[in-house]
Scaffold this motif. Sequence first.
Motif, mmCIF file in Angstrom:
data_model
loop_
_atom_site.group_PDB
_atom_site.id
_atom_site.type_symbol
_atom_site.label_atom_id
_atom_site.label_comp_id
_atom_site.label_asym_id
_atom_site.label_seq_id
_atom_site.Cartn_x
_atom_site.Cartn_y
_atom_site.Cartn_z
ATOM 1 N N THR A 24 0.759 -1.113 -0.055
ATOM 2 C CA THR A 24 -0.081 0.061 0.079
ATOM 3 C C THR A 24 0.801 1.262 0.020
ATOM 4 O O THR A 24 0.393 2.363 -0.443
ATOM 5 N N SER A 25 1.969 1.141 0.637
ATOM 6 C CA SER A 25 2.954 2.255 0.487
ATOM 7 C C SER A 25 3.161 2.847 -0.944
ATOM 8 O O SER A 25 3.222 4.101 -1.388
ATOM 9 N N PRO A 26 3.396 1.988 -1.911
ATOM 10 C CA PRO A 26 3.720 2.595 -3.333
ATOM 11 C C PRO A 26 2.331 3.174 -3.741
ATOM 12 O O PRO A 26 2.638 4.115 -4.545
ATOM 13 N N ALA A 27 1.496 2.532 -3.564
ATOM 14 C CA ALA A 27 0.031 3.056 -3.851
ATOM 15 C C ALA A 27 -0.024 4.632 -3.274
ATOM 16 O O ALA A 27 -0.557 5.531 -4.163
ATOM 17 N N MET A 28 0.239 4.925 -2.125
ATOM 18 C CA MET A 28 0.184 6.094 -1.707
ATOM 19 C C MET A 28 1.261 7.006 -2.315
ATOM 20 O O MET A 28 0.944 8.185 -2.530
ATOM 21 N N LEU A 29 2.460 6.483 -2.602
ATOM 22 C CA LEU A 29 3.337 7.589 -3.343
ATOM 23 C C LEU A 29 2.644 7.650 -4.782
ATOM 24 O O LEU A 29 2.805 9.008 -5.344
ATOM 25 N N LEU A 60 -7.024 3.296 -0.599
ATOM 26 C CA LEU A 60 -5.862 2.650 -0.264
ATOM 27 C C LEU A 60 -6.089 1.268 0.527
ATOM 28 O O LEU A 60 -6.682 1.334 1.473
ATOM 29 N N ASN A 61 -5.721 0.197 -0.010
ATOM 30 C CA ASN A 61 -6.015 -1.061 0.633
ATOM 31 C C ASN A 61 -5.014 -1.877 0.233
ATOM 32 O O ASN A 61 -4.207 -1.803 -0.684
ATOM 33 N N GLY A 62 -4.862 -3.232 0.888
ATOM 34 C CA GLY A 62 -3.787 -4.087 0.663
ATOM 35 C C GLY A 62 -4.147 -5.332 1.213
ATOM 36 O O GLY A 62 -5.169 -5.589 2.044
ATOM 37 N N PHE A 63 -3.276 -6.412 1.208
ATOM 38 C CA PHE A 63 -3.461 -7.496 1.895
ATOM 39 C C PHE A 63 -2.573 -7.959 3.044
ATOM 40 O O PHE A 63 -2.597 -9.091 3.717
ATOM 41 N N SER A 64 -1.649 -6.763 3.587
ATOM 42 C CA SER A 64 -0.772 -7.017 4.583
ATOM 43 C C SER A 64 -1.447 -7.567 6.023
ATOM 44 O O SER A 64 -1.016 -8.598 6.672
ATOM 45 N N LYS A 65 -2.373 -6.856 6.515
ATOM 46 C CA LYS A 65 -3.055 -6.764 7.557
ATOM 47 C C LYS A 65 -3.947 -7.892 7.891
ATOM 48 O O LYS A 65 -4.099 -8.786 8.612
ATOM 49 N N ARG A 66 -4.784 -8.067 6.983
ATOM 50 C CA ARG A 66 -6.054 -8.897 6.724
ATOM 51 C C ARG A 66 -5.520 -10.278 6.722
ATOM 52 O O ARG A 66 -6.126 -11.279 7.242
ATOM 53 N N TYR A 67 -4.715 -10.364 5.884
ATOM 54 C CA TYR A 67 -4.373 -11.796 5.302
ATOM 55 C C TYR A 67 -2.856 -12.178 5.867
ATOM 56 O O TYR A 67 -2.476 -13.120 5.363
ATOM 57 N N ALA A 68 -2.216 -11.534 6.620
ATOM 58 C CA ALA A 68 -1.271 -11.986 7.259
ATOM 59 C C ALA A 68 0.027 -11.738 6.089
ATOM 60 O O ALA A 68 0.690 -12.990 6.026
ATOM 61 N N GLY A 77 -0.655 -4.585 -2.608
ATOM 62 C CA GLY A 77 -1.790 -3.670 -2.069
ATOM 63 C C GLY A 77 -2.296 -3.027 -3.430
ATOM 64 O O GLY A 77 -1.960 -3.531 -4.669
ATOM 65 N N TYR A 78 -3.252 -2.069 -3.163
ATOM 66 C CA TYR A 78 -4.090 -1.701 -4.441
ATOM 67 C C TYR A 78 -4.534 0.006 -3.933
ATOM 68 O O TYR A 78 -4.861 0.317 -3.095
ATOM 69 N N PHE A 100 7.631 1.406 -10.972
ATOM 70 C CA PHE A 100 7.506 -0.032 -10.584
ATOM 71 C C PHE A 100 7.307 -1.094 -11.396
ATOM 72 O O PHE A 100 7.313 -2.238 -11.232
ATOM 73 N N ILE A 101 7.084 -0.703 -12.650
ATOM 74 C CA ILE A 101 6.611 -1.674 -13.826
ATOM 75 C C ILE A 101 5.489 -2.372 -13.654
ATOM 76 O O ILE A 101 4.266 -2.239 -14.208
ATOM 77 N N SER A 102 5.380 -3.279 -12.614
ATOM 78 C CA SER A 102 4.286 -3.944 -12.056
ATOM 79 C C SER A 102 4.460 -4.458 -10.769
ATOM 80 O O SER A 102 5.671 -4.618 -10.408
ATOM 81 N N ALA A 103 3.343 -4.778 -10.021
ATOM 82 C CA ALA A 103 3.686 -5.740 -8.928
ATOM 83 C C ALA A 103 4.082 -7.075 -9.202
ATOM 84 O O ALA A 103 3.987 -7.618 -10.200
ATOM 85 N N ASN A 104 4.447 -7.888 -8.246
ATOM 86 C CA ASN A 104 5.122 -9.366 -8.255
ATOM 87 C C ASN A 104 3.804 -10.101 -8.880
ATOM 88 O O ASN A 104 2.958 -10.294 -8.297
#
Length: 326
Positions: free
Chosen positions: A98-103, A222-230, A237-238, A257-261
């Motif tokens: 989510t940090s790159p999304a914020m940037l 801003l949202n992502g997978f870190s907290k909810r899904y460990a 993120g997205y 960033f080209i793209s996420a993993n």
Amino acid sequence: MISRRLSAITPFLVMDILERAKALEREGMDIIHLEVGEPDFELPECIGESLRDAVSSGCTHYTHSLGDPELREAVCEHYAARYGVSVTPDRVAVTSGTSPAMLLLFSVLLESGDRVVLTDPHYACYPNFIRYLEGDPVYIPVFEREGFQPDPDRVRKAVSPQTKAVLINSPANPTGAVISPERMRALADSGIPVVSDEIYHGLVYEGSEHSILEYTERAFVLNGFSKRYAMTGLRLGYLIAPPEYMRAIQTLQQNFFISANAAVQRAGIAALRNAHQDVERMRLAFDERRRFMVRRLREMGFTIPVEPAGAFYVFVDARHLGTDSR
């Protein structure tokens, strides 16, 4: 010579402490980690299986710069099922956390001298994103006696012609506050674009969380997978944005960033579609810990008039112990 832009950026103290703690662990010390906002649960099996399958099947190449189309569709399905809102995949940008999304977002929104309104207290990195892009954070206080709820009237009074957005976080880091539907609607109706950090959605123990998209389409999520899904270390993120911002966001993503993993994006699809029972198991465990922490802190002499309703923080007044929080 280091860039002038970096002079306003402070180190993230939490990570400094975490890195020192890990160094001590390598020396053989037993460390209890209370510094970083990270679930201590193992990765849910359905997510790990999807990740292994993705790697073994050769899913190791660039994806679309905005993200795997199926993952973006899964994000839209999630927001429709959970909040009853319609989001189309062309409004979703998948990022490496989510940090790159914020940037990306603040790079698109801010010119030098523009302002962003945010609460005090807040997630420690928010002001640094804004300052890095030569914007100015403007703070409105939230108070324990008011349940750490942002006051829409205070927000409106903080707005100036240079204000480009108000940034909210619900459930909030570090207070654990969940913004009420009435205040969410009032913020959405303020006339200022709302940036809603929804990273702790799914980790709520009293009432329910609401997305800003329930109240307005003229908002950024801003949202992502870190907290909810460990999935903190997997960095996924997205960002959801109004359509007219997406080409600019995509241009920055392509360049920076080209793209996420690719393989982790496949794991994100499994998380959104198959990990509901795992999330509920973790949520119940967090709630048990929350109730234990609140009870023990009160027994130790701390006053907690408003219990945290979400995330995994307890923000406690410790002024009777000293004046320097560090």
